[in-house]
Write a protein that holds these residues in place. Structure first.
Motif, PDB file in Angstrom:
ATOM      1  N   VAL A 214     -46.725 -52.582 -23.493  1.00  0.00           N
ATOM      2  CA  VAL A 214     -45.426 -51.914 -23.400  1.00  0.00           C
ATOM      3  C   VAL A 214     -44.320 -52.914 -23.126  1.00  0.00           C
ATOM      4  N   ARG A 215     -44.648 -53.930 -22.321  1.00  0.00           N
ATOM      5  CA  ARG A 215     -43.613 -54.890 -21.946  1.00  0.00           C
ATOM      6  C   ARG A 215     -43.066 -55.628 -23.161  1.00  0.00           C
ATOM      7  N   ALA A 216     -43.949 -55.902 -24.134  1.00  0.00           N
ATOM      8  CA  ALA A 216     -43.487 -56.594 -25.340  1.00  0.00           C
ATOM      9  C   ALA A 216     -42.458 -55.741 -26.065  1.00  0.00           C
ATOM     10  N   GLU A 217     -42.706 -54.456 -26.118  1.00  0.00           N
ATOM     11  CA  GLU A 217     -41.772 -53.552 -26.780  1.00  0.00           C
ATOM     12  C   GLU A 217     -40.445 -53.512 -26.015  1.00  0.00           C
ATOM     13  N   GLN A 218     -40.546 -53.521 -24.691  1.00  0.00           N
ATOM     14  CA  GLN A 218     -39.333 -53.518 -23.869  1.00  0.00           C
ATOM     15  C   GLN A 218     -38.500 -54.772 -24.123  1.00  0.00           C
ATOM     16  N   GLU A 219     -39.192 -55.917 -24.200  1.00  0.00           N
ATOM     17  CA  GLU A 219     -38.469 -57.178 -24.382  1.00  0.00           C
ATOM     18  C   GLU A 219     -37.789 -57.258 -25.743  1.00  0.00           C
ATOM     19  N   GLU A 220     -38.353 -56.579 -26.742  1.00  0.00           N
ATOM     20  CA  GLU A 220     -37.770 -56.630 -28.084  1.00  0.00           C
ATOM     21  C   GLU A 220     -36.596 -55.680 -28.249  1.00  0.00           C
ATOM     22  N   LYS A 221     -36.349 -54.865 -27.226  1.00  0.00           N
ATOM     23  CA  LYS A 221     -35.286 -53.858 -27.366  1.00  0.00           C
ATOM     24  C   LYS A 221     -33.929 -54.474 -27.687  1.00  0.00           C
ATOM     25  N   THR A 222     -33.679 -55.638 -27.136  1.00  0.00           N
ATOM     26  CA  THR A 222     -32.363 -56.250 -27.343  1.00  0.00           C
ATOM     27  C   THR A 222     -32.167 -56.724 -28.783  1.00  0.00           C
ATOM     28  N   LEU A 223     -33.253 -56.778 -29.556  1.00  0.00           N
ATOM     29  CA  LEU A 223     -33.142 -57.244 -30.939  1.00  0.00           C
ATOM     30  C   LEU A 223     -32.896 -56.096 -31.916  1.00  0.00           C
ATOM     31  N   ARG A 224     -33.239 -54.877 -31.520  1.00  0.00           N
ATOM     32  CA  ARG A 224     -33.219 -53.745 -32.443  1.00  0.00           C
ATOM     33  C   ARG A 224     -31.854 -53.042 -32.423  1.00  0.00           C
ATOM     34  N   VAL A 225     -31.579 -52.324 -33.489  1.00  0.00           N
ATOM     35  CA  VAL A 225     -30.273 -51.652 -33.579  1.00  0.00           C
ATOM     36  C   VAL A 225     -30.467 -50.166 -33.887  1.00  0.00           C
ATOM     37  N   PRO A 226     -29.537 -49.329 -33.449  1.00  0.00           N
ATOM     38  CA  PRO A 226     -29.576 -47.904 -33.813  1.00  0.00           C
ATOM     39  C   PRO A 226     -28.788 -47.652 -35.099  1.00  0.00           C
ATOM     40  N   ILE A 227     -28.636 -46.400 -35.472  1.00  0.00           N
ATOM     41  CA  ILE A 227     -27.797 -46.080 -36.646  1.00  0.00           C
ATOM     42  C   ILE A 227     -26.336 -46.382 -36.307  1.00  0.00           C
ATOM     43  N   LEU A 228     -25.884 -45.853 -35.202  1.00  0.00           N
ATOM     44  CA  LEU A 228     -24.533 -46.153 -34.707  1.00  0.00           C
ATOM     45  C   LEU A 228     -24.693 -46.648 -33.273  1.00  0.00           C
ATOM     46  N   TRP A 229     -24.077 -47.761 -32.966  1.00  0.00           N
ATOM     47  CA  TRP A 229     -24.204 -48.283 -31.601  1.00  0.00           C
ATOM     48  C   TRP A 229     -23.090 -47.647 -30.762  1.00  0.00           C
ATOM     49  N   GLY A 230     -23.441 -46.536 -30.141  1.00  0.00           N
ATOM     50  CA  GLY A 230     -22.460 -45.833 -29.315  1.00  0.00           C
ATOM     51  C   GLY A 230     -21.180 -45.561 -30.084  1.00  0.00           C
ATOM     52  N   PRO A 231     -20.031 -45.742 -29.438  1.00  0.00           N
ATOM     53  CA  PRO A 231     -18.754 -45.465 -30.128  1.00  0.00           C
ATOM     54  C   PRO A 231     -18.332 -46.571 -31.092  1.00  0.00           C
ATOM     55  N   SER A 232     -19.101 -47.686 -31.142  1.00  0.00           N
ATOM     56  CA  SER A 232     -18.835 -48.793 -32.075  1.00  0.00           C
ATOM     57  C   SER A 232     -17.389 -49.285 -31.999  1.00  0.00           C
ATOM     58  N   TYR A 233     -17.097 -49.958 -30.887  1.00  0.00           N
ATOM     59  CA  TYR A 233     -15.746 -50.504 -30.693  1.00  0.00           C
ATOM     60  C   TYR A 233     -15.577 -51.822 -31.449  1.00  0.00           C
ATOM     61  N   ALA A 234     -15.821 -51.819 -32.736  1.00  0.00           N
ATOM     62  CA  ALA A 234     -15.677 -53.049 -33.514  1.00  0.00           C
ATOM     63  C   ALA A 234     -14.200 -53.307 -33.813  1.00  0.00           C
ATOM     64  N   THR A 235     -13.908 -54.537 -34.252  1.00  0.00           N
ATOM     65  CA  THR A 235     -12.523 -54.942 -34.514  1.00  0.00           C
ATOM     66  C   THR A 235     -12.148 -54.645 -35.960  1.00  0.00           C
ATOM     67  N   GLY A 236     -10.933 -54.185 -36.185  1.00  0.00           N
ATOM     68  CA  GLY A 236     -10.515 -53.925 -37.552  1.00  0.00           C
ATOM     69  C   GLY A 236      -9.212 -53.175 -37.664  1.00  0.00           C
ATOM     70  N   LEU A 237      -9.082 -52.482 -38.792  1.00  0.00           N
ATOM     71  CA  LEU A 237      -7.868 -51.728 -39.107  1.00  0.00           C
ATOM     72  C   LEU A 237      -8.266 -50.294 -39.407  1.00  0.00           C
ATOM     73  N   ALA A 238      -7.380 -49.361 -39.148  1.00  0.00           N
ATOM     74  CA  ALA A 238      -7.662 -47.962 -39.478  1.00  0.00           C
ATOM     75  C   ALA A 238      -6.367 -47.256 -39.831  1.00  0.00           C
ATOM     76  N   VAL A 239      -6.494 -46.290 -40.718  1.00  0.00           N
ATOM     77  CA  VAL A 239      -5.377 -45.399 -41.021  1.00  0.00           C
ATOM     78  C   VAL A 239      -5.883 -43.975 -40.824  1.00  0.00           C
TER      79      VAL A 239
END
Lengths: 431, 263
Positions: A203-228
């Motif tokens: 289980v610990r190996a899976e826990q340690e790999e968590k920081t490498l994996r991504v979800p579909i949307l990472w929370g509110p996704s405060y990425a940088t950019g432009l919007a209209v």
């Protein structure tokens, strides 16, 4: 194998510690809440100022949160710790400024143990900032630049601790897939291994790999950019260009891409037939590997060949004491040489207010994955099919203080522990 | 306290004593006035002024617009221009707070009411109404008698969610559309009630519930006139803010005007 610190004696201590934490939250919230109401009301007024007869207005507001979590290993969703419990204090300060009727700026500053709760020490971050212009006097159309929440979906406007009936995010915004953003998948077998299908024995190996994996949307996704964004009668339209994909880790939300094509485009079209209903369709597409993963891509391909496509549909309804939200997403991670890794995720969430103080919310979450060749002549789903049911009563002691409890039951196929539970408690003071 | 029976306002049903030069005609007219207005013998009035020191009214809170376009309100009336030429918007919030959290109406006024045993007027108190329009409560301050029902119609095209956490009236209306009428709320306990909207945190209003049918709201300078008061001994109270209620023992004469100032 048990994770460190999970001996029966230490578990007992932690259970007692968590119970004490629950009691402390109740006392901390309940007793001073009424006295604090007047004080916080006074602060509320003192945090706004204006000059030039109201043409320039500046306002500060925010929340002070204390969250406690209790869970089994590996830690669920976007909680990052080796332990089985976690305490996360958080101070969120919002700054809003209006410069006449045409310019608006906002920023969100946070101090906590990481953008997602973790075992790290408390740090200060600038999470959001944007400058928005409204070109026409009547409003209805805006353009903004900065680092801000995505326009995709309908969860972002209510993701703050005060407005969100739950403590954790819905499954599409926090369930980690087998995709990494630091390295390209080279084979179906590798993807299954990264997704821990079949489950890792340790289980610990899976826990340690968590920081490498991504979800579909990472929370509110405060990425940088432009919007209209604009409103045409009952139609809402929003579009954005961001520096990174919806699945990207908060660590790259500040990075500026070298080319427009390295960014992600997204948008949402909404229809509001009245005050009660809101229907929306969203889409987003862009490369999901971070720049440092360029050297790991398959020969003859480029980083921006590894693209994430997300299609979403959302419905929300409100009437009297009821509020209902639902979102479904289809996400495709393109993997040259391997094919497409598709995942389907969604939730239905309902909240009922019994009065000014007590409300209760329930949420049913579901995520599934398509099958890919398993390298042995067969096929296997590239992730664990997941059901999760969240229950969350909340109690507002005043117009400024709220106590929220959440209990989640989760079932994952082919997981080391198919059934898991998470309990969370959150005390919020709003100012 | 000073009794001033000799100089009531011209609008009073009672009449001033005849002056020496009026002669018999004046005396007849005065007697006729008294006899034709018998109620004047049973009802008096109280006038005076409540000292309302100016407070630093905080700036208006802005509607949240970080993640969504702010809702489009009806065409806002142009704000009056000041000498600088810039508009001064009317206050949206009906509540101001001092640094210790004391709540008071914005703009500042007080409620003067009579407390004691007196015959209550026939019938239930009339219903009142506070509208939600253009992200504001209208009116943003209301004084009512215990037993009054208040309606809260939503005149905006989007939702509001009115609630109050105060002990005098704890309620949560939920979300009502423009074409729906939420049930009127009955205010049964005296005290102050701060109205808020769960969706638009900048919206505030204040209701003061008094245990008397005899009450009046002062003007912004603190002046008041309470008319139609039955004669007798009462307590005259002044609700100034959430932490301050002044009171005086008064004896209302059978006719005339009692003048009282509150510091």
């Amino acid at each position: 194998m048990q994770p460190p610190g999970n001996t029966p004696a230490s578990s007992g201590r932690k259970v007692r510690g968590f119970a004490a934490l629950l009691a402390a939250f109740g006392l901390a919230g309940g007793i001073p809440a009424l006295q604090a109401q007047a004080f916080l009301d006074a602060i509320d007024g003192a945090l706004s100022t204006e000059t030039m007869q109201g043409q320039v207005r500046v306002q500060a507001s925010g929340t002070l949160e204390l969250e406690g979590y209790r869970f089994s290993q590996p830690s669920p969703g976007l909680l990052f710790t080796d332990g089985r419990s976690l305490l996360n204090p958080r101070l969120s300060v919002y700054l809003d400024a209006e410069l006449g009727r045409r310019l608006y700026a906002f920023a969100q500053i946070r101090a906590d143990r990481g953008f997602d709760p973790s075992s790290d020490p408390v740090r200060l971050r600038l999470d959001e900032y944007a400058l928005r212009t409204t070109p026409t006097e009547r409003g209805g159309f805006t353009a903004q630049v900065g680092r801000f929440g995505t326009v995709v979906g309908s969860w972002v406007p209510r993701h703050g601790a005060w407005a969100n009936p739950f403590i954790t995010a819905p499954l599409p915004y926090e369930a980690l897939t087998g995709i990494w953003d630091t390295a390209a998948v080279r084979s179906p077998r590798q993807l299954l291994s990264w997704a821990h299908v079949p489950p890792a024995q340790v289980v610990r190996a899976e826990q340690e790999e968590k920081t490498l994996r991504v979800p579909i949307l990472w929370g509110p996704s405060y990425a940088t950019g432009l919007a209209v964004a604009g409103r045409l009668g009952k139609i809402d339209v929003a579009a954005e260009w961001k520096n990174s994909s919806l699945s990207s880790d908060p660590g790259v939300w500040d990075d500026l891409p070298r080319r427009w094509r390295d960014g992600t485009i997204g948008g949402r079209i909404g229809y509001r037939p009245g005050a009660a209903w809101n229907f929306g369709f969203s889409a987003s597409q862009g490369p999901y590997l971070r720049a440092s993963a360029e050297k790991t891509v398959r020969a003859g391909t480029k980083r921006d060949d590894y693209r994430q496509l997300v299609l979403g549909h959302d419905i929300s309804f409100a009437w009297h004491r009821w509020q209902v939200w639902s979102e479904v997403f289809v996400a495709r991670f393109g993997i040259p040489g391997v094919g497409s890794a598709d995942t389907y995720s969604g939730y239905v969430e309902a909240s009922y207010r019994f009065g000014p103080r007590f409300s209760f919310a329930g949420r049913l979450n579901r995520q599934t994955y398509n099958k890919i060749p398993d390298g042995s002549g067969g096929e296997a789903a590239w992730g664990r099919s997941t059901w999760r049911f969240d229950l969350a009563p909340s109690y507002r002691m005043s117009a400024h203080t709220q106590l929220k409890l959440q209990h989640s039951f989760q079932r994952e196929t082919n997981a080391p522990t198919p059934y898991s539970q998470t309990t969370a408690l959150q005390m919020t003071v709003r100012f | 306290m000073r009794s001033r029976k000799s100089a009531p306002p011209a609008s009073s049903p009672s009449r001033p004593a005849p002056e020496a030069g009026w002669g018999r005609l004046g005396l007849i007219a005065w007697l006729a006035g008294v006899l034709l207005a018998p109620g004047a013998l049973l009802a008096s009035e109280i006038e005076g002024r409540v000292n309302l020191p100016p407070i630093a009214v905080p700036s208006e809170r802005m509607p949240t617009q970080r993640y969504e376009l702010p809702p489009r309100t009806g065409s806002p009336a142009p704000a009056p221009k000041t000498r600088t030429g810039l508009p001064t918007p009317a206050p949206k919030s009906g509540v101001a707070y001092t640094s210790d959290g004391t709540a008071m109406p914005n703009p500042r006024v007080a409620v003067v009411y009579l407390e004691g045993e007196f015959p209550l007027p026939a019938g239930a108190p009339r219903n009142e109404r506070i509208e939600q329009k253009d992200l504001a409560f209208i009116p943003s301050f209301l004084a009512i008698q215990v037993g009054t029902k208040v309606e809260f119609p939503n005149l905006d095209d989007f939702y509001h969610n009115i609630f109050s956490n105060n002990q005098a009236k704890r309620f949560d209306l939920g979300r009502y559309r423009k074409d729906e009428i939420p049930p009127p709320q009955l205010f049964e306990k005296p005290g102050h009630v701060i109205l808020r909207c769960d969706i638009h945190a900048n919206m505030r209003a204040l209701i003061v519930v008094v245990p008397s049918p005899y009450f009046v709201v002062t003007d912004k300078e603190g002046r008041f006139r309470l008319t139609g008061v039955p004669p007798g001994k009462y307590k005259l109270k002044v609700w100034k803010d959430s932490n301050t209620t002044l009171e005086r023992e008064v004896e209302i004469p059978a006719a005339g005007t009692l003048s009282i100032d509150f510091p």
